[in-house]
Scaffold this active site. Sequence first.
Site, short mmCIF file in Angstrom:
data_model
loop_
_atom_site.label_atom_id
_atom_site.label_comp_id
_atom_site.label_asym_id
_atom_site.label_seq_id
_atom_site.Cartn_x
_atom_site.Cartn_y
_atom_site.Cartn_z
N CYS A 124 -7.81 -21.70 1.20
CA CYS A 124 -9.26 -21.59 1.03
C CYS A 124 -9.75 -20.18 1.32
O CYS A 124 -10.81 -19.80 0.86
CB CYS A 124 -9.95 -22.61 1.92
SG CYS A 124 -9.38 -22.52 3.61
N LYS B 101 -7.10 -38.92 8.74
CA LYS B 101 -6.62 -39.26 7.40
C LYS B 101 -6.04 -38.02 6.73
O LYS B 101 -6.75 -37.14 6.28
CB LYS B 101 -7.73 -39.84 6.52
CG LYS B 101 -7.12 -40.63 5.36
CD LYS B 101 -7.94 -40.64 4.10
CE LYS B 101 -7.79 -39.46 3.22
NZ LYS B 101 -6.44 -39.18 2.70
N GLY C 259 -16.52 -32.84 -0.47
CA GLY C 259 -17.40 -32.57 0.67
C GLY C 259 -18.84 -32.95 0.37
O GLY C 259 -19.55 -33.52 1.21
N GLY D 146 -11.57 -29.84 2.74
CA GLY D 146 -11.08 -30.14 1.39
C GLY D 146 -11.98 -29.49 0.36
O GLY D 146 -12.61 -28.47 0.64
N SER D 147 -12.04 -30.10 -0.80
CA SER D 147 -12.77 -29.47 -1.90
C SER D 147 -14.28 -29.63 -1.75
O SER D 147 -14.76 -30.56 -1.09
CB SER D 147 -12.32 -30.10 -3.22
OG SER D 147 -12.59 -31.48 -3.17
N THR D 148 -15.01 -28.73 -2.37
CA THR D 148 -16.47 -28.78 -2.29
C THR D 148 -17.01 -30.06 -2.92
O THR D 148 -17.96 -30.66 -2.41
CB THR D 148 -17.07 -27.51 -2.94
OG1 THR D 148 -16.65 -26.39 -2.15
CG2 THR D 148 -18.59 -27.55 -2.98
N GLU E 191 -15.48 -28.17 5.86
CA GLU E 191 -14.82 -26.89 5.58
C GLU E 191 -14.32 -26.99 4.16
O GLU E 191 -13.39 -27.74 3.87
CB GLU E 191 -13.65 -26.65 6.53
CG GLU E 191 -13.99 -26.69 8.01
CD GLU E 191 -14.95 -25.59 8.43
OE1 GLU E 191 -15.04 -24.58 7.72
OE2 GLU E 191 -15.62 -25.76 9.45
N GLU F 88 -12.86 -21.49 -7.66
CA GLU F 88 -11.68 -21.42 -6.81
C GLU F 88 -10.47 -21.89 -7.63
O GLU F 88 -10.48 -23.00 -8.17
CB GLU F 88 -11.87 -22.35 -5.61
CG GLU F 88 -10.70 -22.30 -4.65
CD GLU F 88 -10.91 -23.23 -3.45
OE1 GLU F 88 -11.23 -24.41 -3.67
OE2 GLU F 88 -10.73 -22.77 -2.32
P1 NAD Z 1 -9.57 -32.86 -1.64
O1 NAD Z 1 -11.02 -32.66 -1.43
O2 NAD Z 1 -9.12 -33.44 -2.91
O3 NAD Z 1 -8.96 -33.76 -0.48
C1 NAD Z 1 -9.13 -33.45 0.88
C2 NAD Z 1 -8.98 -34.73 1.69
O4 NAD Z 1 -10.05 -35.60 1.32
C3 NAD Z 1 -7.71 -35.51 1.42
O5 NAD Z 1 -7.28 -36.12 2.62
C4 NAD Z 1 -8.16 -36.55 0.43
O6 NAD Z 1 -7.34 -37.70 0.44
C5 NAD Z 1 -9.55 -36.87 0.94
N1 NAD Z 1 -10.46 -37.44 -0.05
C6 NAD Z 1 -10.40 -37.36 -1.40
N2 NAD Z 1 -11.44 -38.02 -1.95
C7 NAD Z 1 -12.16 -38.53 -0.93
C8 NAD Z 1 -13.37 -39.29 -0.85
N3 NAD Z 1 -14.02 -39.67 -1.95
N4 NAD Z 1 -13.85 -39.60 0.36
C9 NAD Z 1 -13.23 -39.19 1.49
N5 NAD Z 1 -12.07 -38.48 1.48
C10 NAD Z 1 -11.55 -38.14 0.29
O7 NAD Z 1 -8.93 -31.41 -1.38
P2 NAD Z 1 -7.40 -31.02 -1.46
O8 NAD Z 1 -7.06 -30.93 -2.90
O9 NAD Z 1 -6.57 -31.87 -0.56
O10 NAD Z 1 -7.44 -29.57 -0.80
C11 NAD Z 1 -7.82 -28.46 -1.51
C12 NAD Z 1 -9.24 -28.05 -1.21
O11 NAD Z 1 -9.44 -27.94 0.19
C13 NAD Z 1 -9.59 -26.69 -1.75
O12 NAD Z 1 -10.86 -26.70 -2.36
C14 NAD Z 1 -9.62 -25.80 -0.53
O13 NAD Z 1 -10.43 -24.67 -0.63
C15 NAD Z 1 -10.11 -26.73 0.49
N6 NAD Z 1 -9.72 -26.27 1.82
C16 NAD Z 1 -10.68 -25.75 2.63
C17 NAD Z 1 -10.35 -25.26 3.88
C18 NAD Z 1 -11.39 -24.70 4.78
O14 NAD Z 1 -11.18 -24.68 5.97
N7 NAD Z 1 -12.52 -24.27 4.28
C19 NAD Z 1 -9.03 -25.34 4.33
C20 NAD Z 1 -8.08 -25.87 3.50
C21 NAD Z 1 -8.45 -26.35 2.24
#
Ligand code: NAD
Length: 477
Positions: A283, A174, A232, A227-229, A249, A380
Amino acid sequence: MTIPTQLFVDGAWHESRSGRKTTLINPATEEASAEVSAAQIEDIDSAVQSAHRAWEGGWRSLAPGKRTEVLFNVARLLREELEQIAQLETLHIGKPITDARDEAALGARVFEFYAGAVTAFHGQTIPIARGGFDFTLRQPMGVVACIVPWNFPFPIACWKAAPALAAGNCVVLKPASLSPLTALALGEIAHRAGLPPGVLQVLPGSGAAIGETLVTHPLIRKVSFTGSTDVGRRIMELAARDIKRVSLELGGKSPNIIFADGDWKRAAATSPMSVFANTGQDCCARSRVFVERGIFEPFVEAFVASTKTLVVGDPARPETQLGPLVSSGQRTTVEEFLTDARRHGSQIVCGGGRPQSRGYYLEPTVLLGVKNEERCWREEIFGPVVCIRPFEDEAQMLREVNASSYGLSGSLWTNDLRRALRVVRAVESGVLSINSHSSVHVEAPFGGFKQSGVGRDLGMAAMEGYTELKNVYVAET
Ligand code: NAD
């Protein structure tokens, strides 16, 4: 290669059952760039079921050599499409084309590594006390949900899907709703390369709309999320109900520690891109810089001078180093951080403004005098903003480094080997580099301590994370 804009399920393109679409906006021009089908809850079950059929129907038991062959073929076809993949990222998320080309090549390299890893990944024989023969098996889990963000859409999709497939799982991928196209391209290319239908499904759509249904689907055995904490944390809560495996991550607030004995001039020249690359949407961005007091002023001067040379602008031009932020909303979020910094009296020594009226651009911004309690220091930002502060005492500096709830990445600059090893042990983060800003290596584990996540991507550690460990004892008498 045709530009894919539908769901990729069972080796074919499908409209979402609801007919809903997402409009992508080119962040450099603020104009619509594509319409993509948006999966809804009613699209999830059939995609997961078909992935499960593909798993039971043969992918799990395919001879390792055959899996290697298919994955090498994926890498080969990806290499033929690198330019097309790079152009998709530049047009739809504003990624500078030079970076987009590097990231496309990284995705292909990831498939090459895991194609080779299939037959290099093995269990153990264990000499147990009572005698007999004991060995371990690494077995695939089943269907894995891989959920990826928009900042590095293609390489992260590859570094989740490739080891999961190499270990014998099927994948429902996804992508983020802002960046679905290169994940769809990956699905199509992998299928053309010989991946059987259903082994890799790609579901574009909003995480808020479909994420939780996907995570809680009973046939999903593991969720691999970047994605975001906050998201996660929610995924971990949902996964806990069925004790699903997760790897997360998440965010970061990484330190960049500069000691006076090191090559601080090189550090000052290179550090701006360790936080401003990808317009700070990284990140691993080294967004908290700690500089030993004796070199603080010349370091800041050199850092700012280097920042001012960065080329901000049209992501399609090869010389561009910083493109726009990914969306208007992301820029507003970053600007709110700057408003907070101004309110607290922090000093903006360069940047802070919008360099041009069209496109979601923001100048790379250097802040001094940011206090521990300020949002810019603690949270962040995910934009082109860095905080620099001096330190006198190593122990006190390390306490400040580790006071963060995050622990993803970081750098330290010193030529004193003892100090380097002492600091490396003390810093609470999953990835560190000495006299370098490099964080990601295909062959090495990548992931965080504390609220930066659990589990590891990349390297052989990722393969372990996509398998169950089974111990088998054989009586010999
Ligand atoms: P996000 O958490 O908003 O979204 C990440 C993914 O999760 C997207 O595909 C989104 O559609 C999906 N998502 C959103 N809500 C969801 C839910 N309730 N259930 C399941 N999936 C859901 O993050 P973002 O804005 O796309 O990315 C930015 C964040 O990602 C930042 O906090 C960044 O630090 C982090 N990031 C971490 C790493 C790492 O490896 N540690 C790498 C890249 C980005």
